[in-house]
Enzyme design. Structure first.
Site, short mmCIF file in Angstrom:
data_model
loop_
_atom_site.label_atom_id
_atom_site.label_comp_id
_atom_site.label_asym_id
_atom_site.label_seq_id
_atom_site.Cartn_x
_atom_site.Cartn_y
_atom_site.Cartn_z
CB THR A 14 -0.94 0.02 1.22
OG1 THR A 14 -0.17 0.03 2.42
CG2 THR A 14 -1.86 -1.19 1.21
CG ASP A 15 -0.88 4.73 -1.85
OD1 ASP A 15 -1.70 4.60 -0.90
OD2 ASP A 15 -1.23 5.10 -2.98
CG LEU A 16 1.06 8.96 3.01
CD1 LEU A 16 1.80 8.39 4.21
CD2 LEU A 16 1.68 10.28 2.59
CB ILE A 19 -5.37 2.53 -1.92
CG1 ILE A 19 -4.59 3.68 -2.55
CG2 ILE A 19 -6.60 3.05 -1.19
CD1 ILE A 19 -5.36 4.47 -3.59
#
Length: 130
Positions: A14-16, A19
């Protein structure tokens, strides 16, 4: 008959925003292709050793339709569209339940050590067309 490969979304995927980072969908579909090839009985190490052939991605068309999140259980659905002498075209969709999150059209080519196209052996082409 489509091939199904399940993958769970881990924190590292996931990213910040929490997601799945867009490039990780390409990793998911790569894993699914590797498992599909293995499950139909193609040994890619032997293919390279015996015939000097490897698969390379020539083209990717990708549509990101919805987001996957941490701990989601996803399926990658792989279906062969066209197989020619040296080219394989597949669709690979990433789903969560009935929802399609990511759709792709992948073109693979068979290449030799020199990077030039090579014919896929007929027996392997037949395995892929089942």
């Amino acid at each position: 008959m489509p091939h199904r490969f399940s993958v769970r979304v881990y924190y590292e995927d996931t990213d910040l925003a929490g997601i799945v980072y867009y490039a990780n969908y390409l990793k998911f579909i790569e894993r699914a292709r590797s498992e599909w090839v293995r499950e139909i009985g193609v040994d890619q190490v032997a293919l390279k050793a015996e015939h000097g052939i490897v698969f390379a991605v020539r083209r990717v068309e990708a549509d990101y339709l919805a987001s996957a999140k941490f701990d989601d259980m996803l399926d990658v659905v792989t279906e062969v569209q066209v197989i020619s002498a040296a080219r394989i075209t597949l669709t690979q969709d990433v789903t969560r339940g009935d929802a399609v999150l990511f759709k792709s059209l992948i073109t693979l080519v068979c290449i030799g050590a020199d990077g030039r196209p090579q014919r896929l052996p007929a027996d392997i082409r037949q395995l892929m067309q089942r």
